[in-house]
Structures are given as structure tokens and as C-alpha cells.
Write a protein that holds these residues in place. Structure first.
Motif, PDB file in Angstrom:
ATOM      1  N   VAL A 226       0.844  -1.204   0.000  1.00  0.00           N
ATOM      2  CA  VAL A 226       0.000   0.000   0.000  1.00  0.00           C
ATOM      3  C   VAL A 226       0.875   1.248   0.000  1.00  0.00           C
ATOM      4  O   VAL A 226       0.579   2.234  -0.683  1.00  0.00           O
ATOM      5  CB  VAL A 226      -0.947  -0.019   1.207  1.00  0.00           C
ATOM      6  N   GLN A 227       1.950   1.181   0.803  1.00  0.00           N
ATOM      7  CA  GLN A 227       2.834   2.323   0.875  1.00  0.00           C
ATOM      8  C   GLN A 227       3.600   2.551  -0.432  1.00  0.00           C
ATOM      9  O   GLN A 227       3.748   3.686  -0.899  1.00  0.00           O
ATOM     10  CB  GLN A 227       3.846   2.114   2.014  1.00  0.00           C
ATOM     11  N   ASN A 228       4.075   1.464  -1.022  1.00  0.00           N
ATOM     12  CA  ASN A 228       4.892   1.581  -2.238  1.00  0.00           C
ATOM     13  C   ASN A 228       4.062   1.737  -3.516  1.00  0.00           C
ATOM     14  O   ASN A 228       4.573   2.229  -4.520  1.00  0.00           O
ATOM     15  CB  ASN A 228       5.802   0.360  -2.364  1.00  0.00           C
ATOM     16  N   GLY A 229       2.772   1.290  -3.530  1.00  0.00           N
ATOM     17  CA  GLY A 229       1.942   1.347  -4.731  1.00  0.00           C
ATOM     18  C   GLY A 229       2.183   0.118  -5.625  1.00  0.00           C
ATOM     19  O   GLY A 229       3.090  -0.688  -5.391  1.00  0.00           O
ATOM     20  N   PRO A 230       1.332  -0.076  -6.699  1.00  0.00           N
ATOM     21  CA  PRO A 230       1.445  -1.246  -7.574  1.00  0.00           C
ATOM     22  C   PRO A 230       2.715  -1.205  -8.402  1.00  0.00           C
ATOM     23  O   PRO A 230       3.225  -0.139  -8.744  1.00  0.00           O
ATOM     24  CB  PRO A 230       0.214  -1.148  -8.457  1.00  0.00           C
ATOM     25  N   ARG A 231       3.143  -2.392  -8.779  1.00  0.00           N
ATOM     26  CA  ARG A 231       4.302  -2.474  -9.654  1.00  0.00           C
ATOM     27  C   ARG A 231       3.886  -2.167 -11.074  1.00  0.00           C
ATOM     28  O   ARG A 231       2.702  -2.264 -11.449  1.00  0.00           O
ATOM     29  CB  ARG A 231       4.918  -3.868  -9.578  1.00  0.00           C
ATOM     30  N   LYS A 232       4.823  -1.847 -11.904  1.00  0.00           N
ATOM     31  CA  LYS A 232       4.563  -1.531 -13.302  1.00  0.00           C
ATOM     32  C   LYS A 232       3.952  -2.724 -14.029  1.00  0.00           C
ATOM     33  O   LYS A 232       3.057  -2.574 -14.871  1.00  0.00           O
ATOM     34  CB  LYS A 232       5.880  -1.111 -13.970  1.00  0.00           C
ATOM     35  N   GLU A 233       4.421  -3.908 -13.679  1.00  0.00           N
ATOM     36  CA  GLU A 233       3.907  -5.116 -14.345  1.00  0.00           C
ATOM     37  C   GLU A 233       2.413  -5.325 -14.052  1.00  0.00           C
ATOM     38  O   GLU A 233       1.647  -5.766 -14.905  1.00  0.00           O
ATOM     39  CB  GLU A 233       4.697  -6.344 -13.877  1.00  0.00           C
ATOM     40  N   GLU A 234       2.025  -5.014 -12.797  1.00  0.00           N
ATOM     41  CA  GLU A 234       0.623  -5.165 -12.434  1.00  0.00           C
ATOM     42  C   GLU A 234      -0.255  -4.200 -13.244  1.00  0.00           C
ATOM     43  O   GLU A 234      -1.356  -4.567 -13.696  1.00  0.00           O
ATOM     44  CB  GLU A 234       0.436  -4.899 -10.943  1.00  0.00           C
ATOM     45  N   ILE A 235       0.222  -2.972 -13.391  1.00  0.00           N
ATOM     46  CA  ILE A 235      -0.557  -2.007 -14.189  1.00  0.00           C
ATOM     47  C   ILE A 235      -0.669  -2.472 -15.625  1.00  0.00           C
ATOM     48  O   ILE A 235      -1.737  -2.390 -16.251  1.00  0.00           O
ATOM     49  CB  ILE A 235       0.103  -0.619 -14.101  1.00  0.00           C
ATOM     50  N   GLN A 236       0.441  -2.975 -16.161  1.00  0.00           N
ATOM     51  CA  GLN A 236       0.407  -3.457 -17.543  1.00  0.00           C
ATOM     52  C   GLN A 236      -0.554  -4.648 -17.698  1.00  0.00           C
ATOM     53  O   GLN A 236      -1.292  -4.748 -18.694  1.00  0.00           O
ATOM     54  CB  GLN A 236       1.815  -3.854 -17.980  1.00  0.00           C
ATOM     55  N   ALA A 237      -0.520  -5.536 -16.720  1.00  0.00           N
ATOM     56  CA  ALA A 237      -1.440  -6.691 -16.777  1.00  0.00           C
ATOM     57  C   ALA A 237      -2.888  -6.230 -16.715  1.00  0.00           C
ATOM     58  O   ALA A 237      -3.767  -6.733 -17.435  1.00  0.00           O
ATOM     59  CB  ALA A 237      -1.130  -7.662 -15.637  1.00  0.00           C
ATOM     60  N   ALA A 238      -3.165  -5.262 -15.862  1.00  0.00           N
ATOM     61  CA  ALA A 238      -4.528  -4.746 -15.738  1.00  0.00           C
ATOM     62  C   ALA A 238      -4.969  -4.073 -17.027  1.00  0.00           C
ATOM     63  O   ALA A 238      -6.122  -4.204 -17.473  1.00  0.00           O
ATOM     64  CB  ALA A 238      -4.611  -3.787 -14.555  1.00  0.00           C
TER      65      ALA A 238
END
Length: 428
Positions: A226-238
Motif C-alpha cells: 500500500v505504501q509503495n503502490g502497484p508495480r509496473k507489471e501489475e498495471i500493464q497486466a490490468a
């Protein structure tokens, strides 16, 4: 002198002839008057009469069968004779075959109508199902797009303040639970060494300790995410899932074209129904035509049968077996025995009191049996039956009348032509 004598003799002969003739005329007139008076004042006689009918075929042909002979009693509708009818029978068989074929054609046409209607119903059902399915698929795909878009947005925006606070709270709670479980585990081990608790209690405490530790570590990891936020890969997958959802929407929208195809099938089925219905009408017309031909053939076959038009007796036969006769030729003469009558003649001076409907008693001369009848007709006789007046002053013509009496209880065995005598009026 001789000539004078001859003249005298001629006058005498002439005078005698005139006297003799006058006397004969007077005697004859007197006798005729007495005869008429005797007839009118006595009981007149008549003959048992019946209607004679000529029985003939409605069409010409050769007689193949004769079933009665002269003197036979027949009933109305009884078969008397038959003409050859092979050609007519063949035509009837052909007409029957044509009718069967036409009826089969109707069945085939009706089956085609049923098949076309079933195809239409199936097509319409397919249209409805396809439309419903496509709409549902489009709705589902659009919902998936919204969900994927929301997921992408959430990842890009990061955790909200509330989510961070919730994650912190969860870390604190799991940390405290972990501390308590650890303290309890240590205490249980000490008690086990002292023999105060069994090993099972220690094992249970150790299990709770390991569980609390895992939950605490998971909460820490979640808090860090939560503190660090989503990874780039997760955003790309979404985002990839979002594009996939949009493609599903496009595919579902393309499925609407199937509805048009199904509707075209329905229209084709409707055209098939109209065509099949037209075939049914044509087939029914063929059936009517074939049935008319069959009925015509049967009618003509019926004309080859000669049947009695009424109850009666065959009194004469005018054609023989194998003979060729024309339409209307009287093959038999039939005496109708159902309604027989006698006609009596009366001078008009004796008609007083007689009227149509009166019951009359009569006697058969041959047997003396009394029979009854009813007056059905009273009509003037022919002119020759008029009694002319004599030379006496004041005399008038006396006309005769025929009184027709229809028998009501004449025995069947009574022969037509027998003499019947008038007796008197009876009671109704």
C-alpha cells in the motif's frame, strides 16, 4: 187398277214400317230410361283399378341381368335388371385412382406446410435466443470493461489514505496478536518443564504462535504494498485485461449480425409456408375435380341398374336378356298395388249427400267380402254420358258424374280388374 193397288200396298208398308220403327224407338227409349233409373236407384258396379307404370333405364345399353319375371311382386327400390357396365366400372376405377392420388397430393402439400411452419417456428426461436444471448454477452462484456478500467485506474492512482490507515491498523493488530501468542507459547513451555501442562497444550500454543506470526508478516507485506503502490507489471497486466474486455465487447456486438441472418431464415420459411399453402389449395382443387369425376362415374353406373319405382306387380316384360335397349324403353310394366281404386258413375240427381272424404262400403262380387274405401274425387263424366231429355215438355239434361273411391282395406290378393259393387255410405 194394278198400279193403284201397288200404290196402296206401298203406303201400307211404309205406314207399317213407320209404326214399327216408332214403336221400337219408344221401346228403346223406355228401356234406356228404365236402365238409367235402375242403375241410379240400384247398387252400381265398377272395377278394381290400379296405376300402371312403364319401368325403363335412364340410359341405353345391353341387358346383362334380369332378376324378376312377369307376375312377381316387387318392393320399391328392388333391383329388377342391369345393363352391361364394364366401361363405366373402368372409368370409376380410374376416377378412384385419380382421387387417391389427389388426396395423397393434399397430404404431401399439408406436410410441406407443417414443415415450413416448423422451420419458421425454429427460426423465430433461434432469432429470439440469439438476440437474448447477444444482448447478454454485450452486457457482460461491457461490465467486464468497466471492471477492468476501474482496476487499472485503481492501480494507477495508488492506495487511498483510508486504505493505508486500514493496512496500518491491520499490521498493529496482527503484531499484538503475534506478541501475545509468543508469550503464551513461552509460558506453556515453562509449564511443560514444570509438569504443569501436557505436551498437547504446548503444541496448541505453538500452532497459534506460528499462525499469528504468519498473519503479522502478511499484514506487513500488504502495508508495504500500500505504501509503495502497484508495480509496473501489475498495471500493464490490468491494462491488458482492459483491452481484452473491450475486444469481447466488439465481438459481442458483431454477434448481432447473427440475428439478421436468423431473421432472413424466418422470412424464407414464411415464403415456404405461402408456397406450400398454395400447393394445398391446388391439391384440394384436384381432389374436388377427381371426386366429381368419380361421382359422375358412379351416377352413370347407377343408371345401369333398373329399380322398382314403387311396390307392385310386374305385369309385362318387353325386353329380354342380352337385348340392346335405348334410354326410356319400357322394359317392364309395373302395376302399383299400394293405392287402388274404383270409379262409379251416378246421375247428378243422386249425388246429393256424397262428398269427398266420405267412407263407402263396397262388396267384391267374386267373394262377397265387404271392403271399405274413401271418396277422393267427384268429377263430371264425358259428354256422351249425359242423359238427353225425351220429347216431353219440361224435361232437362241429366249429367253423369264419376265418383272415385280409393280402397282402404282391400286385400292384397285381390286381382286388379275384379268387379266391385257399391253398397252404401259407412261411418268415418
Amino acid at each position: 187398277m194394278e198400279k193403284k193397288m201397288k200404290g196402296i200396298r206401298m203406303i201400307m208398308f211404309t205406314t207399317m214400317a213407320l209404326l214399327i220403327g216408332g214403336g221400337a224407338y219408344a221401346l228403346a227409349s223406355y228401356g234406356e230410361t228404365n236402365r238409367i233409373e235402375a242403375t241410379s236407384t240400384s247398387q252400381p258396379t265398377a272395377y278394381v283399378e290400379a296405376t300402371n307404370m312403364n319401368v325403363s333405364f335412364k340410359m341405353g345399353g345391353r341387358i346383362s341381368e334380369i332378376y324378376v319375371k312377369e307376375g312377381d311382386r316387387v318392393k320399391k327400390g328392388q333391383l329388377l335388371a342391369r345393363l352391361e357396365s364394364k366401361e363405366l366400372q373402368d372409368k370409376a376405377a380410374q376416377a378412384q385412382a385419380a382421387l387417391s392420388a389427389a388426396e395423397a397430393g393434399v397430404e404431401q402439400a399439408q406436410a410441406a406446410v407443417s414443415a415450413a411452419e416448423a422451420k419458421k417456428a425454429q427460426g423465430q426461436s433461434s432469432v429470439d435466443v440469439t438476440a437474448e444471448t447477444v444482448e447478454r454477452q454485450v452486457a457482460q462484456a461491457q461490465a467486464a470493461v468497466k471492471a477492468a478500467q476501474a482496476h487499472v485506474n485503481a492501480l494507477k492512482n495508488g492506495a487511498r489514505k483510508e486504505e493505508r490507515e486500514q493496512a496500518q491498523i491491520k499490521v498493529n493488530a496482527t503484531k499484538e496478536a503475534y506478541r501475545l501468542a509468543e508469550d503464551n507459547y513461552n509460558r506453556m513451555k515453562t509449564l511443560l518443564e514444570q509438569g504443569a501442562v501436557p505436551q498437547a497444550k504446548v503444541d496448541e500454543a505453538e500452532l497459534n504462535y506460528q499462525k499469528a506470526k504468519a498473519e503479522y508478516e502478511a499484514a506487513q507485506k500488504q502495508y508495504e504494498m500500500v505504501q509503495n503502490g502497484p508495480r509496473k507489471e501489475e498495471i500493464q497486466a490490468a491494462e491488458a485485461q482492459l483491452e481484452q474486455a473491450k475486444a469481447a465487447v466488439a465481438l459481442a456486438e458483431a454477434g448481432k449480425g447473427q440475428i439478421t441472418l436468423r431473421q432472413e431464415d424466418v422470412h424464407a420459411a414464411e415464403a415456404g409456408i405461402s408456397q406450400a399453402a398454395s400447393s394445398v389449395s391446388s391439391a384440394n382443387a384436384n381432389v374436388s375435380k377427381a371426386r366429381a369425376a368419380l361421382n359422375e362415374a358412379k351416377t352413370y353406373i347407377g343408371y345401369t341398374e333398373l329399380r322398382a319405382p314403387a311396390d307392385g306387380i310386374i305385369t309385362s316384360q318387353s325386353a329380354q336378356l342380352g337385348e340392346l335397349v335405348g334410354a326410356g324403353f319400357p322394359v317392364f310394366t309395373l302395376e302399383v298395388t299400394k293405392d287402388r281404386w274404383a270409379k262409379f258413375y251416378f246421375p247428378e240427381t243422386e249425388l246429393d249427400g256424397l262428398k269427398v272424404g266420405d267412407v263407402i262400403n263396397m262388396k267384391l262380387i267374386s267373394t262377397g267380402k265387404t271392403v271399405k274405401g274413401k271418396i277422393t274425387v267427384i268429377q263430371p263424366a264425358a259428354d256422351f254420358a249425359i242423359q238427353k231429355p225425351s220429347q216431353n215438355t219440361g224435361d232437362t239434361d241429366v249429367r253423369s258424374f264419376g265418383v272415385k273411391v280409393t280402397f282402404t282395406d282391400l286385400p292384397d290378393h285381390t286381382a286388379t280388374g275384379m268387379t266391385i259393387q257399391w253398397q252404401n255410405k259407412g261411418e268415418k
